[in-house]
Every structure is written in C-alpha cells, then in structure tokens.
Design a protein around this motif. Structure first.
Motif, PDB file in Angstrom:
ATOM      1  N   GLY A 115       0.836  -1.306   0.032  1.00 34.21           N
ATOM      2  CA  GLY A 115       0.154   0.057  -0.097  1.00 34.21           C
ATOM      3  C   GLY A 115       0.830   1.401   0.019  1.00 34.21           C
ATOM      4  O   GLY A 115       0.477   2.247  -0.502  1.00 34.21           O
ATOM      5  N   TYR A 116       1.884   1.167   0.755  1.00 31.15           N
ATOM      6  CA  TYR A 116       2.819   2.459   0.882  1.00 31.15           C
ATOM      7  C   TYR A 116       3.567   2.714  -0.187  1.00 31.15           C
ATOM      8  O   TYR A 116       3.563   3.971  -0.497  1.00 31.15           O
ATOM      9  N   LEU A 117       3.893   1.826  -1.185  1.00 30.80           N
ATOM     10  CA  LEU A 117       4.766   2.176  -2.467  1.00 30.80           C
ATOM     11  C   LEU A 117       3.873   2.047  -3.549  1.00 30.80           C
ATOM     12  O   LEU A 117       4.360   1.870  -4.724  1.00 30.80           O
ATOM     13  N   LYS A 118       2.555   1.930  -3.472  1.00 25.61           N
ATOM     14  CA  LYS A 118       1.573   1.745  -4.600  1.00 25.61           C
ATOM     15  C   LYS A 118       1.947   2.647  -5.751  1.00 25.61           C
ATOM     16  O   LYS A 118       1.992   4.095  -5.576  1.00 25.61           O
ATOM     17  N   GLY A 119       2.257   2.191  -6.771  1.00 27.75           N
ATOM     18  CA  GLY A 119       2.533   2.987  -8.002  1.00 27.75           C
ATOM     19  C   GLY A 119       3.976   3.217  -8.268  1.00 27.75           C
ATOM     20  O   GLY A 119       4.315   4.024  -9.169  1.00 27.75           O
ATOM     21  N   HIS A 120       4.865   3.072  -7.212  1.00 29.11           N
ATOM     22  CA  HIS A 120       6.086   3.438  -7.272  1.00 29.11           C
ATOM     23  C   HIS A 120       6.794   2.492  -8.282  1.00 29.11           C
ATOM     24  O   HIS A 120       6.759   1.343  -8.331  1.00 29.11           O
ATOM     25  N   THR A 180      10.251  16.794  16.422  1.00 27.58           N
ATOM     26  CA  THR A 180       9.045  17.029  15.802  1.00 27.58           C
ATOM     27  C   THR A 180       8.492  16.212  14.863  1.00 27.58           C
ATOM     28  O   THR A 180       7.376  16.037  14.611  1.00 27.58           O
ATOM     29  N   ASP A 181       9.488  15.532  14.301  1.00 28.69           N
ATOM     30  CA  ASP A 181       9.379  14.571  13.266  1.00 28.69           C
ATOM     31  C   ASP A 181       8.753  13.112  13.958  1.00 28.69           C
ATOM     32  O   ASP A 181       9.534  12.733  14.795  1.00 28.69           O
ATOM     33  N   LEU A 182       7.422  12.691  13.289  1.00 28.42           N
ATOM     34  CA  LEU A 182       6.907  11.625  14.110  1.00 28.42           C
ATOM     35  C   LEU A 182       8.029  10.480  13.974  1.00 28.42           C
ATOM     36  O   LEU A 182       8.280   9.810  15.065  1.00 28.42           O
ATOM     37  N   LYS A 183       8.595  10.120  12.548  1.00 32.48           N
ATOM     38  CA  LYS A 183       9.511   8.862  12.615  1.00 32.48           C
ATOM     39  C   LYS A 183      10.618   9.364  13.247  1.00 32.48           C
ATOM     40  O   LYS A 183      11.420   8.159  14.101  1.00 32.48           O
ATOM     41  N   LEU A 184      11.281  10.572  13.466  1.00 34.16           N
ATOM     42  CA  LEU A 184      12.446  10.693  14.321  1.00 34.16           C
ATOM     43  C   LEU A 184      12.119  10.492  15.841  1.00 34.16           C
ATOM     44  O   LEU A 184      12.758   9.945  16.490  1.00 34.16           O
ATOM     45  N   MET A 203       3.942   2.167  11.602  1.00 30.08           N
ATOM     46  CA  MET A 203       3.295   2.095  10.409  1.00 30.08           C
ATOM     47  C   MET A 203       2.230   3.050  10.606  1.00 30.08           C
ATOM     48  O   MET A 203       2.104   3.332   9.306  1.00 30.08           O
ATOM     49  N   VAL A 204       1.849   3.724  11.754  1.00 33.89           N
ATOM     50  CA  VAL A 204       0.632   4.585  11.873  1.00 33.89           C
ATOM     51  C   VAL A 204       1.585   5.734  11.410  1.00 33.89           C
ATOM     52  O   VAL A 204       0.969   6.524  10.599  1.00 33.89           O
ATOM     53  N   ALA A 205       2.643   6.041  11.768  1.00 37.86           N
ATOM     54  CA  ALA A 205       3.305   7.437  11.277  1.00 37.86           C
ATOM     55  C   ALA A 205       3.498   7.403   9.801  1.00 37.86           C
ATOM     56  O   ALA A 205       3.254   8.539   8.998  1.00 37.86           O
ATOM     57  N   ALA A 217      14.778   6.122   4.895  1.00 37.11           N
ATOM     58  CA  ALA A 217      14.425   4.979   4.204  1.00 37.11           C
ATOM     59  C   ALA A 217      12.778   4.916   4.392  1.00 37.11           C
ATOM     60  O   ALA A 217      12.118   5.658   5.210  1.00 37.11           O
ATOM     61  N   PRO A 218      11.981   4.259   3.292  1.00 41.29           N
ATOM     62  CA  PRO A 218      10.804   4.344   3.128  1.00 41.29           C
ATOM     63  C   PRO A 218      10.096   3.728   4.652  1.00 41.29           C
ATOM     64  O   PRO A 218      10.875   2.912   5.157  1.00 41.29           O
ATOM     65  N   THR A 219       9.090   4.039   4.985  1.00 41.87           N
ATOM     66  CA  THR A 219       8.500   3.623   6.663  1.00 41.87           C
ATOM     67  C   THR A 219       8.369   2.153   6.539  1.00 41.87           C
ATOM     68  O   THR A 219       8.924   1.743   7.605  1.00 41.87           O
ATOM     69  N   PRO A 220       7.849   1.386   5.587  1.00 36.93           N
ATOM     70  CA  PRO A 220       8.087  -0.044   5.725  1.00 36.93           C
ATOM     71  C   PRO A 220       9.278  -0.566   6.314  1.00 36.93           C
ATOM     72  O   PRO A 220       9.316  -1.317   7.444  1.00 36.93           O
ATOM     73  N   VAL A 221      10.469   0.125   5.682  1.00 40.55           N
ATOM     74  CA  VAL A 221      11.846  -0.367   6.222  1.00 40.55           C
ATOM     75  C   VAL A 221      12.165   0.162   7.851  1.00 40.55           C
ATOM     76  O   VAL A 221      12.634  -0.862   8.505  1.00 40.55           O
ATOM     77  N   SER A 222      11.530   1.227   8.023  1.00 34.48           N
ATOM     78  CA  SER A 222      11.830   1.773   9.219  1.00 34.48           C
ATOM     79  C   SER A 222      11.243   0.800  10.506  1.00 34.48           C
ATOM     80  O   SER A 222      11.438   0.586  11.269  1.00 34.48           O
TER      81      SER A 222
END
Lengths: 794, 125
Positions: free
Chosen positions: A105-110, A300-304, A348-350, A243-248
């Motif tokens: 879903g995350y990289l749909k169309g990549h 302030t970055d969710l992933k960080l 995954m939520v982020a 990296a793309p979020t699935p990787v993180s």
C-alpha cells in the motif's frame, strides 16, 4: 538435553524468502501493488511453520538441522531452534507478513516497488538465518547480509544525497562492528575448537575458561553495540529513517536493530554473569536509554521521535540483559516482545499519516481522528502499550522489569532509577505520537487526509491488538514465549508465571505509578523540555553524527594528501620510496630475528684475485665520479669486464664469455645513444640530496651484503646440483653440465629467454621506426613546457 | 671463500641504487646496467664459489671426477645475463626516443601520464 536432529524443511523455510526475492519483481510487474497479497503468503507460511515449534520448545526441547557448506573448514549452513530463536523467528515472519502488505500500500505505483519487495525479502531471509544460525561462520554471513540489505533499503531513494549518506553511514557503522564480531567468532573458534553454537552452549564455561574472555567480550560487544545502536554508535539509526517507512518499521525498530540484543542474549550463558558483563552492559545501556529518550523529546518529526525511542528501548534491553538477574532478564524478554509489536505498529501509523496527510511533522498535524478512525484506534492501542499502561503487554513487561531491577542487589538502585526516568519519557513520546496528530482542532495538512486502504491499516491494527491479546492471556504468553526464551538466556529450563494484574501493592506497582506521574508531568511541560534539550545540544554543538562526517571528510582529504605525496607524478619520489622500503625490508629482519651473519674472516684469495675485485670497485667508483660521457661509458665497461673475470676465476667460463660479449655490446650501444644525446653526463646533486640518496643506497647495499653473508655461511643443500652432475652425461649425453641444463633440462626456460630477446628486439625496432611527424607535436601538458636541460640539471 | 665477493656485490648494489636515484635518465640507465651485474653475481655466489674448476665431465667418465663449480646457478645466470642485456638495450632506446620527443632527460619533468594539474575525483556522498 542434547538437541534433536530434524529434517531439512526448516532450512528451506529460512531460504524461502530468498526465492521470494527472485519472484517478487515479476509478480509486481504482473499484479502491480496487489502482488503484496500473494507475496505476504511466504512469511505467513514461515510463521505457521515456526508455530509448530512453540509446543515442544516450551517443554525444553531444542532442535538442530544442518547442510554441509564448506565442510573442510567446518562451515555448515546449520540452524539451532530453542526458545530464543523461535521467538525471534516468529517476530520476523509474523511482523514481516504485515510489512509486506503495508509496503504494497505504501509504495503503490512506485516504479521500483518490485525491487523494494525483493530487498525486503532478502533482508527477511538474512534475519531468519541470523537468529536461527548455529554455525558461527554462517551466523556471521547472515549478520553481514542484514547490514547489506539494510544499506540497500536505506538508500532505496538513491537520488537524494541524504539517503545515500544515511545508507553509507549505516553500512560503515554496522559493517565495522560486523568485522569486530567476525574477529570475536574466530577467536572463539580457535580458542575452544568448536564452531557450532549448540555445542558451545552445552558447556557454558568453555569461553570463560580459555583466558581469552576479555578480547572475545570486547569484540562481540563491538558487533552487538553497533548493530543495536548503543551510545556512542546510536547516530546511524535516526539517520536510517531516510528509508521508506516499511523499512523503518521492520528493520530499524522491530527486527534488525534487535540483532545485537539477540546476540547478547544468545551469548549470555557463555559470556554473561561476570563482573565485566554486569558493569559494562548496564552502563552503556543506561546511558543509551536516557540519551535516546531525551533526544526523542526534542524531535517534532514523528518518525524521528519513534527512532530515538527505539534507540532508548534498545538501551533498556541491553541494560536489562546486562544485569544477569533472572527477573530482570524476564523483563527484557517481555519488553522485547512488547516493543516489537507496539513500535512496529506505531511506525506504520506514522507512515500512514505521512502517506495520507502529506506531512509527519507533529506541529503541523491535528484533529485527524475523524478522518482516520481505524489508524487512530491502532495508534492508541500501541501507544498505551508503549506507555506501559494496563491492560497491555507493555505494562506487564514494565512490572516484571521493575521487579527484576528492584530485586537486583549489585546495582539495582541506579538501574531502577534510570529505567523509571526512561520509561516516563517514553510515555511522553507515546502520548505525543498518539494524541497530538489525532486530537485537538483540525489542522490543514498538505494533502486532504482520509483513512488509508486496508493494506495500510492491516498491520498496525493487527500488531497493536496482538499487544493487547498477549497481555490478556498473560499466563499462556509466559508459558509459551517468555519462559522458553528465558530458559535460553539462563542456560537452564526456567518456569515463568505471568499475570496481568498485580496481586499486591508492591514496589513495581509503586514504581509504575511514579513512572506514569512523572510522564504526565513531563508531557504537560513538553515544549519547555524540548527547548531545554535543544539549547543543551546547541551549546555542545558536536555529536557523533557530525563526527562521522568529519571522519569521512578527514579520510577522503587524508587519502588525497597521501596520494599526492606518494604519487606526486615525480619519478624520483617513487624511486626514493621504493628503495627506502627495500632497505628496511632487507635490513630489519636480520636485526629483529638475530639472523645477522658472523664476522667473516679474510678470504684466502690470491693476489690477482684481489686485483680483479679491486678493478671492479675502481670501475664502480669511476662511474660515480665520471664527468664526461666517455669516462662514464668506459668506467661502466671496466666494472662489466671485471665481473666477467670474476666469473672466470670461479669456474664459470661460459658465463665469462657471455658477459664479455654482452658488456662489449652494451658499451657500444651506450656510446651510440649517448653521443646522439646532448646530455650532461655528470651528476649535479646538491650536497644534501647526495648524502640522503647515499644513505639509502648504502643501506640497501649493506642489507643485501648482510643477507648474502648469512646465506653463504649457512650449510648448502647440493641435491639439485648433484642431480644435474649425475645425469648430465648418463641421460642427456652432454659433458658440459651448464650447457646441458640450458638446452636440455631447462630447455623451455631457454625458449622463454629467446622469446624475451626477440620481443625486446622488436620493441627496439618499433621505437626507432615509429615517429610522430614534426608538424604534429605529441600531446604534452600544455601548461608546462619542457624545461631546458641545463636548467633541469641543477 | 665467498665473503670478499659478497662485499663487492653489496658495493655494486649501493652504486646501482645511488645512480638510479638520480634525476637524469641516462644515469638511471647506468645504474640499471650495474644492477643487472649485481643480481647476476648474487645468484652466482648463492650457489657457493669453487675456484677454477668448471663443471665439465671428462671424456672417459660419466660423472665429474672431482668437486667442480656448481652448474645450476651458472645456467640460471647465463639466462639472466642475456635477458638483462635485452632489457637494458630496450630501456636505452626508450630513453633515447623519450628524449627526442619530450626534449628532456629529467625524470621529474616527464609528466605526460601524470600531469601536474591533475584533477582529483569528486568527494562527498
């Protein structure tokens, strides 16, 4: 209990993701992003396969399977299944299933989605091979494979410099640690003679008894601390968020970064429970925990924010593993399980928020709960588990780990305080991540936010619900997962009795309440806290991340400088360096090993023999001091003819004749060429240069003299020479032994020699015949015309 | 027996290296010529020295009657002399042609392959 041998099915299960990696690009070309559905079957089936081990393993059984790989070196592809590896294999395949779906879903169309799946599967296979690895060498290979696939995944967006930098950084740090680990493994293998982990674990004191405990400990820690991002090697992990979020979610929170913790847990029976272990690990783990949470608050970055809490959680795990205290280890296992579930879900939520709302900056988000209700629910469940609130697995884990640290006699108090502060700050982050984007007034986001597709919310929902479910059946969780894993850590079968609700008001409960209170206070003050941490960091102004850049820049600049020094395009520099090292190479070993020759006695040469040696020396001297061309050529001839006479004196008439011929020819050619060149034959070296080069030349000569003296003073093995003398007449029918060797025994050698002479002749001919036309000058560097000769000579 | 020649060989090497460290191509070539002689004598002496008895088998015998000089290093050196001569001749012509084309015999000014203002490759990520 000796491990039971099982069939190869499990080996194929480990290799299955690699097969999927080959298929994935084709499947993606055909099915587009929906390829995620069939592809996710691979990890799902692996998961099912490993659930079959839960029952037997919880009864204390262990299993091995092996295929020979390089048997002459003792290297096998072998796996070892016990509580610890089963837990990890289930996490990797289980979370992996949802990550594959999420990536769909995350990289749909990549355009590169197929490649992305491929890398993810390769990583999955490597990680399975790592946690199941029994043979130390194959374990190491899978360990490095996880680093390499991590590099590929972090640098997936290879057009951005930040990605490339982060990928390189991760590879350098974890790869460097991997080398330390390899050295540690080799030490273990050479010190104990064992290469299979299961054999080592059968005799827990085997490494401590070798006397190499300290180096092995340091090297293994080097591998584990870099992989699991312990301070001061933590900096690569937040950068890996490029990296793309699935990787993180998969590599950099749930699985790969836990490889270091896995290794420490795996080696705990072998290396653990020593003073060194219970001092170093809690120290590094504790520092990492506090630094990680403080840095997380600042972001302030969710992933960080999540990335830094991952660093902190890894610190907590290392700290707990370092206690070697049964209850604290139980807490570590529980927390490991809980963390993989809630952190995977939160990442995954982020990613979903980023994907649907167009930003993951927490200050630009708000009021998403009505637009994304399912994601909000999953975020809440996961965050509650992370905050350590009942009735979630995170709460159970925290209760047990407080129980453990509080009861640890040696360093219990500081470790407990560290854990309380760390957990309180973790609660702050959990609250910030779950509440801030969803609650409050609706904020305008770059994209019009709405709920993601099922591919995106399946993972977070399932993982966070699992976190709830495992807590509700706490007793079974303890029996099936925590108990067997703890048994692996302790090295003996250990029973675990877990329950969700505290049975009495005891220290852990009170510590939990303190944690929650402290967390809430901090959450209300989060902006002030962020400012304080920020200003402290600004005043320090340096960190290992910056240090990495400086180190890389330093290495590049340093190698540039060294290259310009060692390869400056000046022939003389090359010659000087070459001969300095030649001199060192011939002189040093004699002095170091005491192989210097005895003082030679004066040889009993006849007077004419002395005379010839003397003539040779005079010839050499004359070449050095000659100041006209003719003198130089004649002097060269003198030493050459003297050499011919020396050959004659010592019974080598053939050599002597050849030398006479060759020397005559050399002098003739030299005279021809040198008279054509309008050159100054004499050497105008400045005095300093003359002394410097003289010392180098003298050292080389002295070294070779000493070496040759030592050789000639040693006894001589005459077997080869005797062979030729013996058979020269009898089988080759020649009386001149030298000639027989040349044309018969070593005939092919002579053929090669003739070929060289012919080739040299052809080259000479070519050089003389090939001429550039005078109207077309050859390409010389345009900026630097050749200097006049007279000027150059000075 | 060997020590005197060995010391002479050391002297050969020193002189050869000293000449090869010169800035002038011609003197380097002189050094290479001497180096060839030094190496040949080194191999020869390694096989130990025997005075004046060449490794020949008398007409009526099948093996040498008395202790002769070691034939093996002689065979090796014979090959080496010829090869070092062809090498020397080639270098000499090469130097001569280089001088004709470049107009210099200073080794530090012959910089066609490695120009002075050579660009370094890009640095960074």
């Amino acid at each position: 209990m000796t491990p039971a041998l099982i069939d190869d099915t499990t080996l194929y299960a480990v290799l299955a993701p690699f097969a999927a990696a080959v298929v994935a690009p084709f499947a993606t070309r055909w099915l587009k992003h929906n390829a995620a559905w069939p592809l996710a079957l691979v990890p799902a089936l692996i998961f099912l396969h490993f659930t079959g081990f839960i029952g037997p393993v919880s009864h204390g059984e262990t299993f091995v399977a092996a295929k020979a790989w390089a048997p002459s070196y003792g290297v096998n592809f072998s796996i070892y299944i016990d509580g610890l590896s089963t837990l990890f294999a289930l996490l990797i395949s289980g979370i992996g299933t949802f990550i594959i779906l999420y990536a769909g879903g995350y990289l749909k169309g990549h355009p590169q989605q197929g490649r992305f799946f491929s890398f993810l599967f390769m990583f999955m296979g490597a990680m399975l091979g790592l946690v199941l690895g029994n043979n130390l060498i194959s374990l190491f290979i899978f360990w490095e494979l996880t680093s390499i696939t991590s590099f590929l995944l972090i640098g997936f967006d290879s057009l951005r410099a930040a990605s490339r930098r982060a990928a390189l950084q991760a590879l350098v740090v974890t790869g460097g640690g991997g080398l330390a680990l390899l050295a540690g493994f080799i030490l273990i293998i050479s010190a104990t003679g064992e290469i299979e982990m299961s054999v080592l674990l059968a005799s827990p004191d085997i490494i401590k008894d070798t006397g190499l405990y300290l180096p092995i400990f340091i090297l293994v820690l080097g591998g584990a601390f870099t992989k699991s991002a312990q301070f001061p090697f933590h900096f690569w992990l937040p950068n890996a968020m490029e990296a793309p979020t699935p990787v993180s979610a998969y590599l950099h929170s749930a699985t790969m970064v836990k490889a270091g913790v896995y290794l420490l847990m795996r080696m705990h029976p072998l290396l653990g429970d020593t003073t060194l272990w219970t001092t170093v690990l809690p120290l590094f783990g504790g520092v990492t925990l506090i630094i990680g949470t403080l840095l997380a608050v600042r972001q302030t970055d969710l992933k960080l924010m999540l990335a830094y809490t991952t660093v902190a959680s890894l610190g907590l795990l290392v700290m707990l593993t370092g206690t070697s205290h049964e209850k604290a280890l139980e807490g570590a296992v529980l927390y490991l399980l809980a963390h993989s579930l809630f952190k995977g879900a939160l990442f995954m939520v982020a990613g979903t928020i980023d994907h649907e709302a167009g930003t993951r900056d927490i200050t630009k988000l708000g009021g998403l709960r009505s637009a994304m209700p399912i994601t909000f629910a999953a975020a809440c469940l996961a965050a509650l588990s992370m905050a350590g609130l009942p009735p979630f697995i995170g709460f159970v884990a925290k209760e047990v780990l407080y129980y453990g640290t509080w009861g640890w006699l040696e360093l219990g108090i500081p470790v407990t305080i560290t854990a309380v502060v760390g957990n309180a700050l973790m609660l702050v982050i959990a609250a910030a991540v779950a509440i801030k984007p969803f609650m409050g007034p609706k904020v305008e986001t770059p994209k019009h936010a709405h709920e993601g597709p099922v591919l995106l919310f399946a993972g977070p929902v399932f993982l966070s619900v699992t976190g709830l479910g495992l807590a509700l059946i706490a007793h079974t969780t303890g029996e099936l997962f925590v108990g067997p894993t703890l048994s692996s850590l302790m090295g003996v079968q250990t029973e675990v009795d877990l329950h969700l609700w505290p049975t009495a008001i005891n220290a852990p409960l009170i510590l939990s309440l303190i944690t929650i209170g402290l967390g809430i206070v901090c959450f209300t003050q989060i902006d002030r806290l962020r400012a304080v941490v920020g200003s402290v960091l600004t005043s320090i102004g340096w960190g290992p991340d910056k240090g990495f850049d400086q180190a890389v820049a330093g290495i590049v600049a340093g190698s540039g400088r060294f290259t310009r020094f060692a390869q400056n395009g000046k022939m003389q520099t090359y010659m000087v360096l070459t001969f300095i090292f030649t001199g060192i190479a011939v002189l040093l070993p004699g002095f170091l090993t005491g192989g210097l020759p005895a003082m030679p006695s004066l040889p009993d040469y006849r007077f004419y023999e002395w005379g010839i040696l003397f003539i040779a020396a005079i010839g050499l001297f004359a070449v050095l001091v000659a100041d006209t061309r003719l003198t130089a050529i004649v002097s060269l001839g003198i030493q050459g003819f003297a050499v011919a006479l020396i050959f004659m004196m010592f019974g080598a008439p053939d050599l002597s004749f050849t030398q006479f011929m060759v020397e005559t020819l050399s002098v003739v050619i030299l005279a021809l060429v040198m008279t054509r060149l309008n050159l100054l034959p004499s050497d105008h070296r400045p005095k300093g240069a003359a002394i410097f080069t003289g010392i180098i030349a003298g050292a080389v000569g002295l070294g070779l003299t000493l070496t040759l003296l030592a050789i000639t003073q040693a006894p001589f093995d005459t077997r080869l020479s005797d062979f030729f003398a013996q058979y020269s007449r009898t089988i080759a029918h020649g009386r001149n032994i030298v000639n027989v060797i040349i044309v018969d025994f070593r005939g092919f050698d002579t053929l090669g020699e003739i070929a060289v002479v012919v080739l040299a002749g052809l080259c000479v001919l070519a050089l003389i015949r090939v001429r550039t036309r005078p109207d077309k000058p050859i390409e010389t560097p345009p900026t630097k015309p050749a200097k006049p000769i007279a000027e150059e000579a000075h | 027996m060997e020590s005197g020649v060995v010391i002479l060989i050391g002297l050969f090497f020193s002189v050869a290296v000293y000449l090869m460290l010169s800035k002038q191509l011609v003197r380097m070539l002189l050094g290479i010529a001497i180096l060839g002689n030094a190496v040949n004598m080194l191999i020869f002496t390694n096989g130990r020295l025997t005075r004046e008895v060449p490794p020949l088998i008398p007409e009526e015998l099948y093996t040498p009657a008395i202790q002769t000089a070691n034939p093996l290093p002689q065979a090796l050196v014979l090959t080496a002399i010829v090869i070092s001569f062809s090498f020397f001749a080639f270098l000499l012509v090469l130097a001569f042609r280089a001088y004709q084309e470049l107009g210099t015999d200073g080794v530090n000014t012959m910089r066609v392959a490695e120009p002075e203002d050579d660009q370094t490759p890009p640095q960074g990520y």
